[in-house]
Design a protein around this motif. Structure first.
Motif, PDB file in Angstrom:
ATOM      1  N   ASP A  49       0.849  -1.272   0.141  1.00 38.01           N
ATOM      2  CA  ASP A  49      -0.156  -0.054   0.008  1.00 38.01           C
ATOM      3  C   ASP A  49       0.748   1.074   0.017  1.00 38.01           C
ATOM      4  O   ASP A  49       2.128   1.323   0.571  1.00 38.01           O
ATOM      5  CB  ASP A  49      -0.926  -0.078   1.195  1.00 38.01           C
ATOM      6  N   SER A  50       0.441   2.438  -0.747  1.00 36.60           N
ATOM      7  CA  SER A  50       1.172   3.756  -0.793  1.00 36.60           C
ATOM      8  C   SER A  50       1.730   3.834   0.699  1.00 36.60           C
ATOM      9  O   SER A  50       2.784   4.318   0.814  1.00 36.60           O
ATOM     10  CB  SER A  50       0.254   4.712  -1.433  1.00 36.60           C
ATOM     11  N   TYR A  51       0.851   4.073   1.757  1.00 42.47           N
ATOM     12  CA  TYR A  51       1.273   4.411   2.964  1.00 42.47           C
ATOM     13  C   TYR A  51       2.434   3.908   3.547  1.00 42.47           C
ATOM     14  O   TYR A  51       3.013   4.198   4.488  1.00 42.47           O
ATOM     15  CB  TYR A  51       0.299   4.837   3.907  1.00 42.47           C
ATOM     16  N   LYS A  52       2.516   2.432   3.095  1.00 46.72           N
ATOM     17  CA  LYS A  52       3.604   1.524   3.754  1.00 46.72           C
ATOM     18  C   LYS A  52       5.117   2.104   3.591  1.00 46.72           C
ATOM     19  O   LYS A  52       6.013   2.011   4.296  1.00 46.72           O
ATOM     20  CB  LYS A  52       3.707   0.405   3.070  1.00 46.72           C
ATOM     21  N   ALA A  53       5.237   2.954   2.421  1.00 53.29           N
ATOM     22  CA  ALA A  53       6.459   3.443   2.002  1.00 53.29           C
ATOM     23  C   ALA A  53       6.958   4.565   3.238  1.00 53.29           C
ATOM     24  O   ALA A  53       8.115   4.819   3.246  1.00 53.29           O
ATOM     25  CB  ALA A  53       6.482   4.086   0.633  1.00 53.29           C
ATOM     26  N   SER A  54       5.972   4.992   3.755  1.00 54.22           N
ATOM     27  CA  SER A  54       6.311   6.035   4.762  1.00 54.22           C
ATOM     28  C   SER A  54       6.418   5.701   6.285  1.00 54.22           C
ATOM     29  O   SER A  54       7.156   6.321   7.174  1.00 54.22           O
ATOM     30  CB  SER A  54       5.372   7.205   4.825  1.00 54.22           C
ATOM     31  N   ASP A  81      15.201   1.244  -7.944  1.00 55.49           N
ATOM     32  CA  ASP A  81      15.019   2.583  -8.894  1.00 55.49           C
ATOM     33  C   ASP A  81      13.742   2.792  -9.009  1.00 55.49           C
ATOM     34  O   ASP A  81      13.329   3.882  -9.264  1.00 55.49           O
ATOM     35  CB  ASP A  81      15.994   2.222 -10.113  1.00 55.49           C
ATOM     36  N   GLU A  82      13.068   1.560  -9.687  1.00 56.03           N
ATOM     37  CA  GLU A  82      11.597   1.713  -9.854  1.00 56.03           C
ATOM     38  C   GLU A  82      10.848   2.133  -8.942  1.00 56.03           C
ATOM     39  O   GLU A  82       9.682   3.102  -9.032  1.00 56.03           O
ATOM     40  CB  GLU A  82      11.017   0.504 -10.502  1.00 56.03           C
ATOM     41  N   ALA A  83      10.876   1.673  -7.571  1.00 55.83           N
ATOM     42  CA  ALA A  83      10.025   2.050  -6.730  1.00 55.83           C
ATOM     43  C   ALA A  83      10.437   3.378  -6.294  1.00 55.83           C
ATOM     44  O   ALA A  83       9.541   4.089  -5.828  1.00 55.83           O
ATOM     45  CB  ALA A  83      10.468   0.936  -5.418  1.00 55.83           C
ATOM     46  N   ARG A  84      11.608   3.679  -6.144  1.00 56.59           N
ATOM     47  CA  ARG A  84      12.107   5.199  -5.728  1.00 56.59           C
ATOM     48  C   ARG A  84      11.641   6.346  -6.811  1.00 56.59           C
ATOM     49  O   ARG A  84      10.745   7.175  -6.231  1.00 56.59           O
ATOM     50  CB  ARG A  84      13.549   5.494  -6.058  1.00 56.59           C
ATOM     51  N   ASP A  85      11.548   5.885  -7.998  1.00 56.32           N
ATOM     52  CA  ASP A  85      11.001   7.021  -8.829  1.00 56.32           C
ATOM     53  C   ASP A  85       9.387   7.217  -8.750  1.00 56.32           C
ATOM     54  O   ASP A  85       8.712   8.230  -8.777  1.00 56.32           O
ATOM     55  CB  ASP A  85      11.218   6.769 -10.232  1.00 56.32           C
ATOM     56  N   LEU A  86       8.845   5.760  -8.595  1.00 55.90           N
ATOM     57  CA  LEU A  86       7.215   6.035  -8.596  1.00 55.90           C
ATOM     58  C   LEU A  86       6.752   6.480  -7.330  1.00 55.90           C
ATOM     59  O   LEU A  86       5.944   7.533  -7.185  1.00 55.90           O
ATOM     60  CB  LEU A  86       6.807   4.301  -8.623  1.00 55.90           C
ATOM     61  N   PHE A  87       7.292   6.131  -6.211  1.00 55.10           N
ATOM     62  CA  PHE A  87       6.726   7.026  -4.968  1.00 55.10           C
ATOM     63  C   PHE A  87       7.116   8.457  -4.808  1.00 55.10           C
ATOM     64  O   PHE A  87       6.395   9.217  -4.082  1.00 55.10           O
ATOM     65  CB  PHE A  87       7.571   6.188  -3.741  1.00 55.10           C
ATOM     66  N   ALA A  88       8.294   8.935  -5.534  1.00 49.82           N
ATOM     67  CA  ALA A  88       8.590  10.169  -5.547  1.00 49.82           C
ATOM     68  C   ALA A  88       7.579  10.951  -6.453  1.00 49.82           C
ATOM     69  O   ALA A  88       6.933  12.274  -6.134  1.00 49.82           O
ATOM     70  CB  ALA A  88       9.709  10.385  -6.325  1.00 49.82           C
ATOM     71  N   ALA A  89       7.132  10.399  -7.692  1.00 50.75           N
ATOM     72  CA  ALA A  89       5.978  11.015  -8.312  1.00 50.75           C
ATOM     73  C   ALA A  89       4.746  11.030  -7.813  1.00 50.75           C
ATOM     74  O   ALA A  89       3.923  11.629  -7.978  1.00 50.75           O
ATOM     75  CB  ALA A  89       5.895  10.467  -9.564  1.00 50.75           C
ATOM     76  N   HIS A  90       4.647   9.919  -6.892  1.00 50.97           N
ATOM     77  CA  HIS A  90       3.222   9.538  -5.983  1.00 50.97           C
ATOM     78  C   HIS A  90       3.178  10.362  -4.822  1.00 50.97           C
ATOM     79  O   HIS A  90       1.966  10.517  -4.409  1.00 50.97           O
ATOM     80  CB  HIS A  90       3.285   8.039  -5.794  1.00 50.97           C
ATOM     81  N   GLY A  91       3.999  10.886  -4.392  1.00 46.85           N
ATOM     82  CA  GLY A  91       3.928  11.831  -3.109  1.00 46.85           C
ATOM     83  C   GLY A  91       4.137  11.184  -1.887  1.00 46.85           C
ATOM     84  O   GLY A  91       4.188  11.693  -0.856  1.00 46.85           O
ATOM     85  N   GLU A  92       5.062  10.059  -1.901  1.00 44.52           N
ATOM     86  CA  GLU A  92       5.279   9.192  -0.587  1.00 44.52           C
ATOM     87  C   GLU A  92       6.819   9.366  -0.371  1.00 44.52           C
ATOM     88  O   GLU A  92       7.520   9.108  -1.433  1.00 44.52           O
ATOM     89  CB  GLU A  92       4.737   8.017  -0.813  1.00 44.52           C
ATOM     90  N   PRO A  93       7.296   9.368   0.688  1.00 42.85           N
ATOM     91  CA  PRO A  93       8.807   9.252   0.997  1.00 42.85           C
ATOM     92  C   PRO A  93       9.191   7.689   0.827  1.00 42.85           C
ATOM     93  O   PRO A  93       8.110   6.717   0.797  1.00 42.85           O
ATOM     94  CB  PRO A  93       8.817   9.696   2.461  1.00 42.85           C
ATOM     95  N   PHE A  94      10.370   7.584   0.567  1.00 44.68           N
ATOM     96  CA  PHE A  94      10.813   5.971   0.385  1.00 44.68           C
ATOM     97  C   PHE A  94      12.284   5.758   0.780  1.00 44.68           C
ATOM     98  O   PHE A  94      13.108   6.543   0.714  1.00 44.68           O
ATOM     99  CB  PHE A  94      10.741   5.946  -1.306  1.00 44.68           C
ATOM    100  N   ASN A  95      12.212   4.536   1.455  1.00 45.77           N
ATOM    101  CA  ASN A  95      13.469   4.137   2.244  1.00 45.77           C
ATOM    102  C   ASN A  95      14.531   3.635   1.210  1.00 45.77           C
ATOM    103  O   ASN A  95      14.931   2.531   1.266  1.00 45.77           O
ATOM    104  CB  ASN A  95      13.350   3.239   3.076  1.00 45.77           C
ATOM    105  N   GLU A  96      14.943   4.598   0.518  1.00 51.32           N
ATOM    106  CA  GLU A  96      15.916   4.244  -0.583  1.00 51.32           C
ATOM    107  C   GLU A  96      17.206   3.552  -0.109  1.00 51.32           C
ATOM    108  O   GLU A  96      17.669   2.343  -0.494  1.00 51.32           O
ATOM    109  CB  GLU A  96      16.232   5.304  -1.727  1.00 51.32           C
TER     110      GLU A  96
END
Length: 478
Positions: free
Chosen positions: A16-21, A70-85
């Protein structure tokens, strides 16, 4: 451009989107977390555990890569969520892309009362304590195969009861009494595979091919189920109403032979006329001479009344024998009902037919939407919750206890599930905060740990066969 299927295979996007944060939301000093899965009640008072092995092999067996990050980083950046790269790249570089988690669970096929922990998920690396939470979305989908297996198992208990009361061969007939017709009614091919295999834990009849593939790919089962030649409305009505008889005769010509079974849908126009005139008179001798068994399929109307009347009409045409339990068994013919079948209508049909002296031998059922689609996570009230976290070196209980809904109260602390070796009863027990591992649990007299470690740090440690799963599910009977 990358295909949808390729993107869906990225484990970092199976959430889920909010899991990224969420990695930013735990208390400072957190270095371990512990989660569990349970059925908090629901329609049935016990569930059949199935599907974890397939989920693990399908989604966790492939290590994550920098390309995934890479793919997850780019998607979440565009999606508005922080990502634990940095955290994910550390897992790729330091752990070879294998997720540092341990999963313990009851053996697949276990029949466990609700309100008990069925599986636990815990982190194994202090730097990646947040990983179990990230996987919740994917792992909680185990509710689906468990719920399908549970519905199918309870239907099996109903059919078993009627067979044991009315049949001379209950054990031989039971595996083929409920056929899976659900593939076209589910939301995806993946659902058909998981749900279809879950049904096959209990029965051996199916038309859901993808269920066979899942059992073969993930449970070492070359062929988990079987089917027979069967007509659909288009293959009968394409002959035209005036040639309905020819359509039926063609089914006998193509498929009826000694020992064979052929199913023919017969309600395209008038099911009662088809039985009285076509099957019961014109084609009667051909049915008998074929040496096969004709299965007539009604597919409309009130299931209870229609099935009963069809059996009576077939009895008038083909006759019956009486078995050792005093119930009538039709000669040469049977009935299968696949329309409107659910656990309630299934029982009602059996009650009506057996009350008129007919053995359950005469009947089989097909179940579609009610088996694979008319269910959701709340059917058995499934939840995956965090119950413990280690903060500043100390394990603390993590739980929710909403004043507005005590049914959503969650368990607290680390835990495991025990099973009494003689009586088969279960007990979910806590693991003390001081215990270094679940192995330190002190067993009460007569109990054994009902869970085994299934997965640890990218490795599958217990690989169940489908035969083992079926045997486990069949050890408990109502």
């Amino acid at each position: 451009m990358q295909s949808l299927n390729q993107s869906l295979r990225n484990l970092l996007l199976n959430t889920d989107s909010y899991k990224a944060s969420h990695w930013l939301q735990y208390p400072p000093g957190t270095d371990a977390t512990f989660f569990y899965v349970e059925s908090r009640g629901g329609v049935h008072d016990r569930t059949v555990f199935f599907g974890l092995q397939a989920i693990l092999k399908e989604y966790l067996s492939t290590p994550i890569t920098h390309a995934d990050v890479d793919e997850a980083r780019d998607l979440f950046a565009a999606h508005g969520e922080p990502f634990n790269e940095a955290g994910w790249r550390d897992i790729v570089d330091r752990l070879g892309g294998h997720l540092p988690i341990r999963i313990r669970a009851v053996p697949e096929g276990s029949v466990v009362p609700t309100h008990h922990a069925l599986m636990t998920i815990e982190s194994t690396d202090p730097a990646a304590f947040w990983v179990p939470s990230y996987l919740e979305t994917m792992l909680l989908r185990i509710w689906y195969p468990i719920t399908v297996a549970t519905i199918s198992w309870h239907a099996k208990q109903t059919i078993r009861q009627f067979l044991e009361r009315t049949s001379d061969d209950p054990a031989g007939q039971l595996p083929f009494k409920l056929h899976d017709f659900g593939a076209r009614g589910v939301s995806s091919l993946e659902s058909a595979a998981f749900g279809g295999a879950a049904h096959l834990v209990n029965f051996m009849g199916t038309d859901t091919v993808s269920g066979l593939l899942l059992a073969r790919a993930h449970y070492h089962e070359p062929m988990a189920g079987y089917s027979i030649p069967a007509a659909e409305h288009s293959t009968i009505t394409s002959w035209g109403r005036e040639r309905e008889l020819d359509a039926y005769r063609n089914m006998l010509k193509q498929f009826a032979k000694p020992g064979s079974i052929v199913a023919v849908v017969s309600d395209s126009y008038d099911i009662y006329h088809a039985i009285r005139e076509h099957w019961g008179k014109t084609l009667r001798d051909e049915v008998i001479a074929s040496g096969g068994t004709l299965v007539v399929r009604p597919d409309s109307g009130d299931p209870v009344a229609v099935v009963h009347q069809c059996i009576e009409l077939l009895d008038e045409a083909f006759g019956h024998t009486v078995n050792s339990k005093g119930y009538k068994v039709l000669n040469h013919v049977r009935v299968i009902q696949g329309d409107g079948i659910n656990p309630t209508s299934l029982r009602a049909i059996l009650e009506r037919v057996t009350s008129d002296g007919y053995a359950t031998d005469n009947l089989a059922f097909g179940m579609g939407g009610a088996l694979l689609q008319q269910l959701n996570r709340d059917t058995q009230k499934f939840a995956l919750k965090c119950s413990a976290a280690r903060v500043d070196g100390q394990w603390i209980d993590v739980y929710k206890d909403p004043i507005t809904d005590k049914g959503k109260q969650s368990k607290r602390g680390r835990m495991t599930l025990l099973r009494h070796r003689e009586y088969g009863s279960y007990r979910t027990v806590p693991v003390s905060a001081e215990a270094a591992s679940l192995a330190d649990v002190e067993m009460p007299a007569g109990f054994d740990d009902a869970m085994v470690t299934v997965w640890e740090d990218g490795r599958l440690l217990r690989d169940w066969t489908f035969a083992e799963v079926r045997a486990n599910a069949d050890t408990v009977k109502l």
